[in-house]
Design a protein around this motif. Structure first.
Motif, PDB file in Angstrom:
ATOM      1  N   UNK A  87      79.210  31.517  53.391  1.00 14.96           N
ATOM      2  CA  UNK A  87      78.544  31.286  52.105  1.00 14.96           C
ATOM      3  C   UNK A  87      79.570  30.682  51.145  1.00 14.96           C
ATOM      4  N   UNK A  88      79.128  29.840  50.239  1.00 16.23           N
ATOM      5  CA  UNK A  88      80.065  29.259  49.261  1.00 16.23           C
ATOM      6  C   UNK A  88      80.600  27.932  49.763  1.00 16.23           C
ATOM      7  N   UNK A  89      81.350  27.954  50.860  1.00 15.29           N
ATOM      8  CA  UNK A  89      81.930  26.712  51.402  1.00 15.29           C
ATOM      9  C   UNK A  89      80.945  25.969  52.312  1.00 15.29           C
ATOM     10  N   UNK A  90      80.004  26.701  52.910  1.00 13.80           N
ATOM     11  CA  UNK A  90      79.117  26.106  53.913  1.00 13.80           C
ATOM     12  C   UNK A  90      79.860  25.769  55.199  1.00 13.80           C
ATOM     13  N   UNK A  91      81.007  26.399  55.421  1.00 11.57           N
ATOM     14  CA  UNK A  91      81.803  26.084  56.620  1.00 11.57           C
ATOM     15  C   UNK A  91      81.249  26.788  57.853  1.00 11.57           C
ATOM     16  N   UNK A  92      81.250  26.043  58.965  1.00 13.32           N
ATOM     17  CA  UNK A  92      80.956  26.660  60.258  1.00 13.32           C
ATOM     18  C   UNK A  92      82.220  27.370  60.727  1.00 13.32           C
ATOM     19  N   UNK A  93      82.042  28.355  61.608  1.00 14.10           N
ATOM     20  CA  UNK A  93      83.210  29.135  62.047  1.00 14.10           C
ATOM     21  C   UNK A  93      84.230  28.269  62.782  1.00 14.10           C
ATOM     22  N   UNK A  94      83.745  27.256  63.521  1.00 17.72           N
ATOM     23  CA  UNK A  94      84.722  26.408  64.231  1.00 17.72           C
ATOM     24  C   UNK A  94      85.591  25.642  63.234  1.00 17.72           C
ATOM     25  N   UNK A  95      85.036  25.330  62.059  1.00 20.09           N
ATOM     26  CA  UNK A  95      85.843  24.636  61.036  1.00 20.09           C
ATOM     27  C   UNK A  95      86.882  25.589  60.453  1.00 20.09           C
ATOM     28  N   UNK A  96      86.485  26.841  60.253  1.00 27.21           N
ATOM     29  CA  UNK A  96      87.431  27.829  59.696  1.00 27.21           C
ATOM     30  C   UNK A  96      88.548  28.092  60.705  1.00 27.21           C
ATOM     31  N   UNK A  97      88.168  28.363  61.958  1.00 28.80           N
ATOM     32  CA  UNK A  97      89.184  28.656  62.981  1.00 28.80           C
ATOM     33  C   UNK A  97      90.117  27.466  63.208  1.00 28.80           C
ATOM     34  N   UNK A  98      89.589  26.241  63.016  1.00 31.74           N
ATOM     35  CA  UNK A  98      90.409  25.043  63.274  1.00 31.74           C
ATOM     36  C   UNK A  98      91.647  24.990  62.368  1.00 31.74           C
ATOM     37  N   UNK A  99      91.610  25.713  61.250  1.00 30.42           N
ATOM     38  CA  UNK A  99      92.806  25.750  60.371  1.00 30.42           C
ATOM     39  C   UNK A  99      93.916  26.583  61.000  1.00 30.42           C
TER      40      UNK A  99
END
Ligand code: NAI
Ligand code: 13P
Length: 299
Positions: A87-99
Motif C-alpha cells: 500500500x502507498x508505493x503500489x510496489x509488487x514484492x518482486x520489486x521490493x526484494x529486488x533492492x
C-alpha cells in the motif's frame, strides 16, 4: 529426514508454520519469528539468516521494513510466500526484494493453499515462480509428496493473482453476507477473473497464469470458503461490522484490505479498468455495500 540442506522459514504465523510443517517431511526446516514460539526447530533470527535457503512468510506490508532492518545478502536463495501489493508505493514484492536480492536468487510461491489444510497433510498443489528455473526446481524438491509442485517463470502473473484474489475474496464474502445468491457470486468471481487478468496483463503477466493454479485455482478457493480470512472480512462487512473491529477479532492478516487500496491507486495511475477492486476499496473506506452492488450492476 535430515538431508544436509540449511533452510529456514521467516515468520511463524499460520502460513510460516504450515510451510515448516510440510518441509519437515523431507528435511530439517528451521523457523524464526519476532516473538519466541514453542515450535520444534525454532531458532534465533541470527541463526535463521545463516541458512542457504530462506522462505519469507511475513505479511506483504511489513516486508520492506523487515528487509531494511534485518537483511544482508550473502548468497541466500529466497522463496517469497506472502501474497500482496504494498500500500502507498503500489510496489509488487518482486520489486521490493529486488533492492536486496539479485533476481536469480528470488522465487515466489503461489496457488490454492490454505495453511490449515497443509497442516493436516491434505493434498495441495502450488507453483514456484522464478526467472531462474533451476532455483524453482531446487525449492520444488523440498516439498513433501502430499504437495504437488509446478514451476513457472511468470513471477508478475503469480504475484498479481495471489494479491488480487484476496480483494475478490472480500467481494465474494460481501456478496454471500448480503445473501445475493449463487448467480451473483459466480458472476462476481468470473468477472473478477477477467478484471485481474486485465490488471495483470498491463504489468506483463502471461495469459495462462490466470487459468491455472495461481489464478483461477487460488481465486476459486479463497472466494468460496469461510477458511479464507479475506472472505470472512467480506462476510462481516456485509453484516455492518466496523473494519477495525473485524481485523481486531480476526487476529491474523487479511492482505486484501491493503491490496485493494494499492490496486485502486495503481489502476488510477495507469488507467486500468478495475471496477470490483474499486468498489471494495470504497467499501473499506465506509461506502455502503448495497450501494456498491447497485453501482456494479449499472456500470
Ligand atoms: N494462511 C494461509 O493460508 C496463507 C497465507 N499466505 C500469505 O502469507 C503471508 C503471511 O500470512 P499468515 O502467516 O497466514 O499470517 P498470520 O497473521 O498468521 O501471521 C503473520 C506473522 O507475521 C508476523 N509479523 C507481523 N508483522 C511483523 C513485523 N513487522 N516483523 C516481523 N514479523 C511480523 C506476525 O507476528 C505473525 O507471526 C500473507 O501474505 C498471506 O497472504 C499465503 C498462502 C496461504
Ligand atoms: O492465500 C490463501 C490460500 O491460498 C489464504 O487466503 P486468506 O489469507 O484469505 O485466508
Amino acid at each position: 529426514m535430515g538431508k544436509s540442506v540449511s533452510i529456514a522459514v521467516i515468520g511463524a504465523g499460520k502460513w510460516g508454520q504450515a510451510l515448516q510443517f510440510a518441509l519437515s517431511f523431507t528435511l530439517t526446516c528451521k523457523i524464526t519469528s519476532r516473538h519466541i514460539k514453542p515450535i520444534e526447530n525454532f531458532v534465533s533470527l541470527e541463526e535463521a539468516l545463516k541458512c542457504e535457503y530462506l522462505i519469507f512468510a511475513l505479511p506483504a506490508q511489513v516486508v520492506r521494513g523487515w528487509l531494511e532492518a534485518h537483511f544482508t545478502f550473502r548468497g541466500q536463495k529466497i522463496l517469497v510466500a506472502a501474497k500482496g501489493i504494498e500500500q502507498g508505493s503500489g510496489s509488487f514484492l518482486n520489486e521490493i526484494f529486488a533492492h536486496y536480492v539479485p533476481e536469480d536468487h528470488l522465487s515466489f510461491l503461489s496457488g490454492p493453499s490454505f495453511a490449515s489444510e497443509v497442516m493436516q497433510g491434505l493434498p495441495t498443489a502450488v507453483v514456484i515462480n522464478s526467472s531462474n528455473e533451476t532455483l524453482s526446481k531446487e525449492f520444488a524438491a523440498f516439498f513433501p509428496s502430499f504437495i504437488k509442485t509446478y514451476t513457472s517463470k511468470d513471477v508478475i502473473g503469480a504475484e498479481v493473482c495471489g494479491a488480487y484474489k484476496n480483494v475478490l475474496a472480500i467481494a465474494s464474502g460481501i456478496c454471500d453476507g448480503l445473501k445475493l445468491g449463487n448467480n451473483a457470486r459466480a458472476s462476481l468471481i468470473a468477472r473478477g477473473l477477467v478484471e485481474m487478468r486485465r490488471f495483470g496483463k498491463y504489468f506483463g503477466a502471461h495469459d495462462e497464469t490466470f487459468l491455472g493454479l495461481s489464478g483461477a485455482g487460488d481465486l476459486f478457493l479463497t472466494a468460496s470458503s469461510t477458511l479464507s480470512r479475506n472472505y470472512r472480512v467480506g462476510l462481516f462487512l456485509a453484516e455492518g461490522k466496523k473494519l477495525e473491529t473485524i481485523l481486531e477479532e480476526l487476529g491474523e492478516v487479511a492482505e486484501g484490505v491493503f491490496t485493494s487500496e494499492a490496486i485502486f491507486e495503481l489502476s488510477a495511475k495507469h488507467m486500468i479498468y478495475t471496477p470490483i477492486a474499486h468498489e471494495i476499496a470504497l467499501i473499506l473506506k465506509g461506502k455502503e455495500p448495497r450501494i456498491s452492488v447497485k453501482d456494479l450492476l449499472s456500470d
